[in-house]
Structure formats: structure tokens, C-alpha cells
Write a protein that holds these residues in place. Sequence first.
Motif, PDB file in Angstrom:
ATOM      1  N   ILE A 201       0.865  -1.187   0.000  1.00  0.00           N
ATOM      2  CA  ILE A 201       0.000   0.000   0.000  1.00  0.00           C
ATOM      3  C   ILE A 201       0.906   1.244   0.000  1.00  0.00           C
ATOM      4  CG2 ILE A 201      -1.708   1.285   1.361  1.00  0.00           C
ATOM      5  CD1 ILE A 201      -2.542  -1.482   2.562  1.00  0.00           C
ATOM      6  N   ASP A 202       1.898   1.200   0.895  1.00  0.00           N
ATOM      7  CA  ASP A 202       2.936   2.238   0.908  1.00  0.00           C
ATOM      8  C   ASP A 202       4.226   1.563   1.366  1.00  0.00           C
ATOM      9  OD1 ASP A 202       2.836   1.964   3.656  1.00  0.00           O
ATOM     10  OD2 ASP A 202       2.120   3.988   4.076  1.00  0.00           O
ATOM     11  N   ARG A 289       2.770   6.764   4.174  1.00  0.00           N
ATOM     12  CA  ARG A 289       1.670   7.736   4.176  1.00  0.00           C
ATOM     13  C   ARG A 289       1.419   8.176   5.619  1.00  0.00           C
ATOM     14  NH1 ARG A 289      -3.909   8.479   4.751  1.00  0.00           N
ATOM     15  NH2 ARG A 289      -4.947   9.415   2.952  1.00  0.00           N
ATOM     16  N   LYS A 290       1.426   9.482   5.866  1.00  0.00           N
ATOM     17  CA  LYS A 290       1.201   9.976   7.227  1.00  0.00           C
ATOM     18  C   LYS A 290      -0.292   9.924   7.551  1.00  0.00           C
ATOM     19  CE  LYS A 290       4.223  11.211   9.337  1.00  0.00           C
ATOM     20  NZ  LYS A 290       5.102  10.292  10.143  1.00  0.00           N
ATOM     21  N   LYS A 291      -0.604   9.727   8.832  1.00  0.00           N
ATOM     22  CA  LYS A 291      -2.023   9.627   9.193  1.00  0.00           C
ATOM     23  C   LYS A 291      -2.676  11.016   9.207  1.00  0.00           C
ATOM     24  CE  LYS A 291      -1.930   9.725  14.254  1.00  0.00           C
ATOM     25  NZ  LYS A 291      -0.649   9.286  14.776  1.00  0.00           N
ATOM     26  N   GLY A 292      -3.999  11.038   9.025  1.00  0.00           N
ATOM     27  CA  GLY A 292      -4.743  12.295   9.078  1.00  0.00           C
ATOM     28  C   GLY A 292      -6.121  12.005   9.631  1.00  0.00           C
ATOM     29  N   ASP A 293      -6.999  13.011   9.715  1.00  0.00           N
ATOM     30  CA  ASP A 293      -8.341  12.793  10.270  1.00  0.00           C
ATOM     31  C   ASP A 293      -9.335  12.348   9.200  1.00  0.00           C
ATOM     32  OD1 ASP A 293      -7.552  13.374  12.797  1.00  0.00           O
ATOM     33  OD2 ASP A 293      -7.880  15.540  12.552  1.00  0.00           O
ATOM     34  N   GLU A 294      -8.988  12.568   7.960  1.00  0.00           N
ATOM     35  CA  GLU A 294      -9.925  12.231   6.890  1.00  0.00           C
ATOM     36  C   GLU A 294      -9.934  10.716   6.632  1.00  0.00           C
ATOM     37  OE1 GLU A 294      -5.971  12.878   4.871  1.00  0.00           O
ATOM     38  OE2 GLU A 294      -7.006  13.522   6.687  1.00  0.00           O
ATOM     39  N   TRP A 296      -9.677   7.252   4.522  1.00  0.00           N
ATOM     40  CA  TRP A 296      -8.696   6.830   3.499  1.00  0.00           C
ATOM     41  C   TRP A 296      -9.307   5.675   2.723  1.00  0.00           C
ATOM     42  CZ3 TRP A 296      -3.387   4.116   4.739  1.00  0.00           C
ATOM     43  CH2 TRP A 296      -2.691   3.888   3.536  1.00  0.00           C
ATOM     44  N   THR A 297      -9.547   5.871   1.479  1.00  0.00           N
ATOM     45  CA  THR A 297     -10.084   4.806   0.649  1.00  0.00           C
ATOM     46  C   THR A 297      -8.963   4.285  -0.245  1.00  0.00           C
ATOM     47  OG1 THR A 297     -12.194   5.947   0.615  1.00  0.00           O
ATOM     48  CG2 THR A 297     -11.871   4.237  -1.056  1.00  0.00           C
ATOM     49  N   ILE A 298      -8.810   2.975  -0.215  1.00  0.00           N
ATOM     50  CA  ILE A 298      -7.780   2.382  -1.085  1.00  0.00           C
ATOM     51  C   ILE A 298      -8.489   1.674  -2.226  1.00  0.00           C
ATOM     52  CG2 ILE A 298      -5.894   0.699  -1.203  1.00  0.00           C
ATOM     53  CD1 ILE A 298      -5.515   1.138   1.827  1.00  0.00           C
TER      54      ILE A 298
END
Length: 399
Positions: A201-202, A289-294, A296-298
Motif C-alpha cells: 500500500i505504501d 503515508r502519514k495519518k490524518g483525520d480524513e 482513506w479509501t484504497i
Amino acid sequence: MSVFEGKHILLGVTGSIAAYKAADIASKLTQAGAEVDVVLTEHARHFVTEVTFRAITRRPVLTDLFDEPEERQIAHIHLAKRADVLLVAPATANILAKLAAGIADDLLTTLALATHARLVIAPAMNTVMWEHPATQSNVRTLDARGALFVYPAEGMLACGDVGAGKLADTPTILQAVERVLNPPLKGVRVLVTAGPTEEPIDAVRHISNPSSGKMGYAIAEEAVRQGAGVTLVTGPTLLEPPAGAQTVSVRTAQEMLEACLQVYDDVDVVIATAAVSDYRPAEVWHGKRKKGDEEWTIRLVPNPDILRTLGERKGSRILVGFAAETADLLQNAQHKLCEKNLDLIVANDVSQEGSGFRTDTNRVTFLWADGTQTNLPLMSKREVAQRLLEALRERLFQR
Ligand code: CTP
């Protein structure tokens, strides 16, 4: 002509009460045309004498590391080099421990280290010694290294106990030696896929599954033992590559497909046990990939179906698939058998106790393209491998 004709067999006899039975083994091997060099350990000489074996084999009997029967040749290196098989019968708990540890403190153990010949071991001892965890661990070590065991039978032992530990009978021991001299899958080239695939994925994450690779590795190991030329294409696992197989390590389904196509022209049989990821992320992030609040769709895209791709250009090869199912086992397996153009599918209900991922056992059904079906009971993956190769051997030789 007998398979033993002209073969050099080193017969190591160790200090068990069953040592006298080695005279019969030496005699039958000699009668069958083998040249038998008997090596007696010091303890064996308490039970049997050199004279017996010298008379039977009409060859010198060896006991001492410093004997030099042929001029200027170091006896053990010479014997070790020309041996086709090293048969240890009877084998005591002590010799098993020494062989497993690689100790070389007498002629027999030195020969065992100095030879490339296949080792056939027929243990004989008291039941408690045989069942002792130390002995069993030594058996597993030697077995993993490629030794062929002729397991002791149950019966009344010299000490009066009844249990496992009795030396196997001469015909069974001779059969094992014959199998090593004339391996049943000699000349057959087998491709095995095993383990999971990982789809990145990353830089630090991937999609995968819990496949341990045990089933595929067991098949590769067993096929090598039976004399096949084996290529094992494996996804990431924690297992040791099987000795004697050509092992190609890959990560993704696409890499696995490429590795299989590289050798496909040269193989007779394909056994696909790999749990291939059916999908992979459409894009792979560079770095982590850094984490965020939004959210995440793969997005996932389908991976190639390796076995189906091979099935489309099958030629005269025998293709075997494994079907991992959680419902409608036989219908789903049958569908995969047809869809991938296979000869055999091994159906495996991974939701059942003792079957599937990470276990050492499996309960499987063989479904052949001609409609034949064999249900096997719960057994070790090693036994499943043996049953599978036995069934394939019959088909191969029918052709
Ligand atoms: N296989 C393969 N390549 C894939 C998927 C499966 O080579 N991309 C092989 C497996 O190694 C196995 C057989 O196909 O021998 C069946 O695999 P399985 O995962 O049971 O079935 P799938 O074809 O993936 O179908 P599904 O996941 O829908 O059950």
C-alpha cells in the motif's frame, strides 16, 4: 537387473540388541548384488562380531577410524566418496543424537559427516528412549536434513516391554534403500507455489493473508526426497527453504507469476498452494503515508490469476490447484478445477478445526478432472504431501 546391483552400501551397525538382525540385512543386500561395507561401532561389537559380517559380505569389516584397507587412501574419505547409501541399522538413541549434532568421534559418525550419500536410518531401542523428547527432536532434525527413516515397529522388546522400538523387518528396510537408489519421481520436474503474497500500500503497509507456506513447503520437500527436480516459488514466509529445491522468493502476485513463467517451459507438474492476493492497491504510495483525520479509501485492482494463466498454456503438464473454501467446498472447488483447466484440485475447508492456514494438519479432498474423488482423513501436511505425490505418480506413469 536388481536396483542394488553394483551399488555401494555402507551399513552402519550400532550397539542395540537388534544388531544381530543387521547380518540378515547385509546378507540380503549382498545377494541382491550390492557391495556392502559394514562398519561396526564399538558398542555393536559387544553384540556381534566382525567375522559374521566378513563372511556374509566377503569384504573387510571396518571398526576403526585409523584402519587403512587400501593403500594410501584414507579409509573413511574413500568409503564416504563412493557410497551410494549410508544405512544405519539398527540405530540407537545415541547414534541419532550424534548424527543430529554432527559429532564425529568414531568411524561411523565420521563417515556420516564425510559423505554425500543419502542416509537411511532404522532405529531400534526401548520405547521410553524412542519416545523421549530428545530422541524425537533428533529424529525431526535428521528428517528435515533429508534422512529417510524406517520407523521402528511395535512389539515385545528385548527388555520385556511392549511398545514402539522394534527394528523394522528386513524387507521394509530394503524397500527404503531401494527407494533411495531409485527414487520414484526421478526425472520429473515440479513447480510449487507457496505462501501468501504481499501487495504494498505504501512503504510500510501491505495487503496479505495468514498463509504460512507450510503445505507448499511440505510438498516441495517431499518431492525432492522422491527424486524430483523442484522449483519452489514462494511468497514471504518464516520457513527454511527446503534443502535440494531451487527456491525463488517473491513478494507480490505479479512477481510470483513472472517467476513461474520463467521456469514453466521446463516443468512437468505444477502444484499451486500459494494463497495469492486476488487484489492489489491501484496506486502504491511513495514512502510512508502519514495519518490524518480524513477517511482513506484504497482502490483495489485485480491481480493476475497465476494458475489460470498457466492453465491457458498447459500443454501436456499436470496442473494441481488448492481450493481454500469456507462454504460449499466441493461445488466451489469443482468450479475452480474447470475454470483454471486443472487436472486435480485439492479442496480444503479452511473454516474447519485442524485445516487451513498456519496449522500443521489438513483435511482435504482430491477432486480429479475425470470426476474421481478421494476424501482423506485429518492428517499432517507432510502426509497430505505424500498422498498427493503418490496420486500424481500414478497419473504420470499412466501417460
Ligand atoms: N491462484 C493463483 N492466482 C491467483 C489466485 C489463486 O494461482 N490470483 C491459485 C491458488 O494458488 C490455488 C487456486 O488458484 O491453487 C485456487 O485459489 P483460491 O484462493 O482458493 O481461489 P481463487 O481462484 O482466488 O477464488 P476465490 O478467492 O474467489 O475463492
